[in-house]
Design a protein around this motif. Structure first.
Motif, PDB file in Angstrom:
ATOM      1  N   LEU A  49       0.836  -1.196   0.000  1.00  0.00           N
ATOM      2  CA  LEU A  49       0.000   0.000   0.000  1.00  0.00           C
ATOM      3  C   LEU A  49       0.873   1.248   0.000  1.00  0.00           C
ATOM      4  O   LEU A  49       1.990   1.244   0.525  1.00  0.00           O
ATOM      5  N   ASP A  50       0.361   2.295  -0.608  1.00  0.00           N
ATOM      6  CA  ASP A  50       1.095   3.554  -0.716  1.00  0.00           C
ATOM      7  C   ASP A  50       1.068   4.268   0.635  1.00  0.00           C
ATOM      8  O   ASP A  50       0.209   5.112   0.908  1.00  0.00           O
ATOM      9  N   GLY A 104      -4.812   8.009   6.949  1.00  0.00           N
ATOM     10  CA  GLY A 104      -6.217   7.987   6.581  1.00  0.00           C
ATOM     11  C   GLY A 104      -7.203   8.493   7.608  1.00  0.00           C
ATOM     12  O   GLY A 104      -8.416   8.473   7.366  1.00  0.00           O
ATOM     13  N   GLY A 105      -6.740   8.929   8.762  1.00  0.00           N
ATOM     14  CA  GLY A 105      -7.654   9.447   9.768  1.00  0.00           C
ATOM     15  C   GLY A 105      -8.584   8.369  10.299  1.00  0.00           C
ATOM     16  O   GLY A 105      -8.176   7.226  10.536  1.00  0.00           O
ATOM     17  N   LEU A 151      -6.322   7.564   2.765  1.00  0.00           N
ATOM     18  CA  LEU A 151      -6.113   6.201   3.231  1.00  0.00           C
ATOM     19  C   LEU A 151      -5.159   5.481   2.284  1.00  0.00           C
ATOM     20  O   LEU A 151      -5.347   5.505   1.066  1.00  0.00           O
ATOM     21  N   PRO A 152      -4.091   4.849   2.787  1.00  0.00           N
ATOM     22  CA  PRO A 152      -3.174   4.112   1.908  1.00  0.00           C
ATOM     23  C   PRO A 152      -3.919   3.046   1.102  1.00  0.00           C
ATOM     24  O   PRO A 152      -4.741   2.313   1.649  1.00  0.00           O
ATOM     25  N   TRP A 153      -3.600   2.972  -0.193  1.00  0.00           N
ATOM     26  CA  TRP A 153      -4.306   2.037  -1.051  1.00  0.00           C
ATOM     27  C   TRP A 153      -3.391   1.569  -2.164  1.00  0.00           C
ATOM     28  O   TRP A 153      -2.341   2.157  -2.411  1.00  0.00           O
ATOM     29  N   SER A 154      -3.775   0.490  -2.807  1.00  0.00           N
ATOM     30  CA  SER A 154      -3.002  -0.057  -3.924  1.00  0.00           C
ATOM     31  C   SER A 154      -3.952  -0.392  -5.061  1.00  0.00           C
ATOM     32  O   SER A 154      -5.098  -0.826  -4.831  1.00  0.00           O
ATOM     33  N   GLU A 155      -3.499  -0.200  -6.275  1.00  0.00           N
ATOM     34  CA  GLU A 155      -4.341  -0.462  -7.441  1.00  0.00           C
ATOM     35  C   GLU A 155      -4.704  -1.935  -7.572  1.00  0.00           C
ATOM     36  O   GLU A 155      -5.690  -2.275  -8.227  1.00  0.00           O
ATOM     37  N   GLN A 156      -3.921  -2.826  -6.954  1.00  0.00           N
ATOM     38  CA  GLN A 156      -4.230  -4.250  -7.058  1.00  0.00           C
ATOM     39  C   GLN A 156      -5.544  -4.608  -6.362  1.00  0.00           C
ATOM     40  O   GLN A 156      -6.132  -5.656  -6.622  1.00  0.00           O
ATOM     41  N   MET A 160      -9.825   3.063  -5.290  1.00  0.00           N
ATOM     42  CA  MET A 160      -9.847   3.425  -3.870  1.00  0.00           C
ATOM     43  C   MET A 160     -11.281   3.709  -3.433  1.00  0.00           C
ATOM     44  O   MET A 160     -11.998   4.480  -4.077  1.00  0.00           O
ATOM     45  N   PRO A 161     -11.720   3.086  -2.337  1.00  0.00           N
ATOM     46  CA  PRO A 161     -13.100   3.310  -1.893  1.00  0.00           C
ATOM     47  C   PRO A 161     -13.280   4.721  -1.345  1.00  0.00           C
ATOM     48  O   PRO A 161     -12.393   5.275  -0.703  1.00  0.00           O
ATOM     49  N   VAL A 162     -14.444   5.282  -1.609  1.00  0.00           N
ATOM     50  CA  VAL A 162     -14.801   6.591  -1.078  1.00  0.00           C
ATOM     51  C   VAL A 162     -15.887   6.371  -0.028  1.00  0.00           C
ATOM     52  O   VAL A 162     -17.025   6.035  -0.356  1.00  0.00           O
ATOM     53  N   LEU A 163     -15.518   6.516   1.228  1.00  0.00           N
ATOM     54  CA  LEU A 163     -16.452   6.268   2.312  1.00  0.00           C
ATOM     55  C   LEU A 163     -17.408   7.446   2.449  1.00  0.00           C
ATOM     56  O   LEU A 163     -16.979   8.604   2.444  1.00  0.00           O
TER      57      LEU A 163
END
Length: 211
Positions: A49-50, A104-105, A151-156, A160-163
């Motif tokens: 994750l980034d 990501g808080g 929020l750290p995320w990866s394209e795999q 990225m979800p938007v809450l």
């Protein structure tokens, strides 16, 4: 003539002081450091994750240096005054808040760790200290709703979800309620235990006088 059993006013007996040993705080902080470091490394290298890993490790390292300094400057077996213990627990809350800001808080699922320092205060420190730390933790949680890095995320894992805002608000409400109710419950249990210790001490003193 029967002896008259001596009586004691339990309200006049000194209650056990609410304080905490320094080595307890140091050991708990080392456990927290190990858990935080392990989590950051797994998220960065395992899940790819980034994550701002260098900033996160710097914040964790600062906590480690504080532990080292406390171990060198003070006797670890000594019991801290409530105000000094409060400052150390406030540092733990602030350190966790910075980590949450970087990752990501309140979108970060580890935000419930804010309960740790407050719970320790509720079991070992006076009520006014617990209230102050609870308010400080709630303030940090509230700021994280509005100010935080993505929020750290990866394209795999896909996009990225938007809450939704209502979900974030629900996380904030649940965290605040947990801080308030769990700390209150822990304080009440600890206070009842202290009263029991005081009653046992009074009974032993009465028996000693009778003998």
């Amino acid at each position: 003539m029967a002896k008259i059993m001596p009586t004691l006013d339990l309200d006049r007996l000194p209650m056990p002081r609410r304080n905490v040993r320094l080595d307890t705080l140091i050991r708990l902080r080392w456990l927290s450091i190990i858990a935080q470091t392990t989590t950051v490394l797994i998220v960065y290298f395992g899940f790819e994750l980034d994550l701002p890993i260098y900033a996160c490790l710097a914040v964790i390292t600062l906590s480690g240096w504080l532990n080292v300094a406390l171990g060198l400057l003070f006797r670890q077996a000594q019991r801290l005054e409530a105000s000094r213990a409060a400052w150390l627990l406030a540092f733990d809350i602030l350190q966790l808040a910075v980590l949450m800001y970087l990752t990501g808080g309140l979108d970060n699922p580890f935000s419930f760790f804010f309960l740790g320092p407050v719970l320790l205060s509720a079991t070992a420190l006076p009520a006014r200290i617990t209230i102050a730390l609870s308010l400080f933790a709630i303030a940090c949680v509230t700021l994280l709703v509005f100010f935080h890095e993505p929020l750290p995320w990866s394209e795999q894992f896909g996009p990225m979800p938007v809450l939704p805002d209502v979900y974030v608000f629900g996380v904030w409400v649940s965290t605040v309620l947990a801080i308030l109710f769990i700390s209150l419950y822990a304080w009440q249990v600890s206070e009842q235990s202290r009263q029991l210790v005081n009653a046992l001490a009074a009974t032993e003193l009465v028996l000693a006088r009778e003998q």
